[in-house]
Motif scaffolding. Sequence first.
Motif, PDB file in Angstrom:
ATOM      1  N   LEU A 127      -7.594   1.099  -5.059  1.00  0.00           N
ATOM      2  CA  LEU A 127      -7.242   1.259  -3.648  1.00  0.00           C
ATOM      3  C   LEU A 127      -8.487   1.337  -2.776  1.00  0.00           C
ATOM      4  O   LEU A 127      -8.515   0.778  -1.669  1.00  0.00           O
ATOM      5  CB  LEU A 127      -6.380   2.507  -3.465  1.00  0.00           C
ATOM      6  N   LEU A 153       0.815  -1.210   0.000  1.00  0.00           N
ATOM      7  CA  LEU A 153       0.000   0.000   0.000  1.00  0.00           C
ATOM      8  C   LEU A 153       0.847   1.256   0.000  1.00  0.00           C
ATOM      9  O   LEU A 153       0.409   2.307  -0.498  1.00  0.00           O
ATOM     10  CB  LEU A 153      -0.939  -0.022   1.204  1.00  0.00           C
ATOM     11  N   ARG A 174       1.760   1.572  -3.464  1.00  0.00           N
ATOM     12  CA  ARG A 174       0.558   1.441  -4.291  1.00  0.00           C
ATOM     13  C   ARG A 174       0.799   0.489  -5.465  1.00  0.00           C
ATOM     14  O   ARG A 174       0.482   0.776  -6.612  1.00  0.00           O
ATOM     15  CB  ARG A 174       0.120   2.821  -4.806  1.00  0.00           C
TER      16      ARG A 174
END
Length: 373
Positions: free
Chosen positions: A271, A247, A250
């Motif tokens: 996301l 994350l 990304r």
Amino acid sequence: MRTLLAWLGAEAPFSEQDVLGLAATFSPTATTHVLAFLRRQGLLCPVDPALQPEDALQEIHAERRRRASDLGSERRNRRHEAAIAAKLTVLPHPVATQVQAWVRAMRGQGRRRHRAADYTRIRRNLNIVLPVLEAWTAAGLNLRQITTEHIHTELDQRQGNQARALHHVLRSVFAALKQEKVLFHNPTTGISLTTAVPVPTPLPSDRLRGLLDALDSPRARLTVGLVAVHGVRPLEVTRLRLDDLNLRRRTLRIRRGEDHQHSVHLDTLTLDLLAAWLTERHRNWPLSPNPHLLITSHSAHHPAQPPLSYCALRAAFDQTGMLPKQLWTDRVLDEARHTADPVHLVRVFGIHPHTAVRYVHAAHPDKALAKIR
């Protein structure tokens, strides 16, 4: 023990060779226990002190399995031979004899010795060609009288895979008969069928509109989104693991073999889908040991920690009324429409260069690209 006592009696110690002789009938575990018991009681006379009973048992049971396999293969071959002979009874004598020569050649029993074809393959090929043989015999023809025109006539009556399968079997039959000198000419020589290569086609825009909104769960939306937005292959979606997700950067790592990985750069939409799914995953199964990203109530605490099943994957796409392959094809084709560069497709989707060129050709038929060698 009962068999040993009934066979040898209890007056003298047992020979280890006699006990091993029963290993071909009883299980290895039972024989090992009997040998250990007799050895502890001093009732076992070893034939060779250097002989290891475990090794001898393994050899005996390996031989038993080999014999059982050979016996099963012989029985299957006899059934196949009977089935082939029954099918040939519908053919008149000249054609039946010629087909039998083809079967013998396929089994490696012809003039040229080669590896025998499996009976299952021979029966499948015979089922394909039998209607044609019946039609020819009904017209009073045998295989020596078949010409190229007869072959073309039969192939023209079929399309696609049926025509290709018949063409393949007819080539095998006539090549074998010429090899066996049953025929002087192979009528299938020079006959070839073109194979149609399907061109990727896009999905209508009205079917894609509101695609994710029609799904009923965060897992389904994430599953469809990864395929429809990022072109991740459906099977790769099921194998995604939690540690593949980064994350902070990304990115999402796609494992493709031991030495090949592909990174997907996530957009804001994906996301958000990931955040919704991870929230639900933690709420429903906070202690799940399964390392895969997508799990179900069945796989969350399964001891084997399996990936998402195909049924669970298809359940998400069934709500859209489209197949996973259709969505993946549409995504790659849409990207190809915006660029005529196959290298760009390789970098974005991690696909093979040949696949990238094919999609560019489908999106830009006016732009001819050089073939990749």
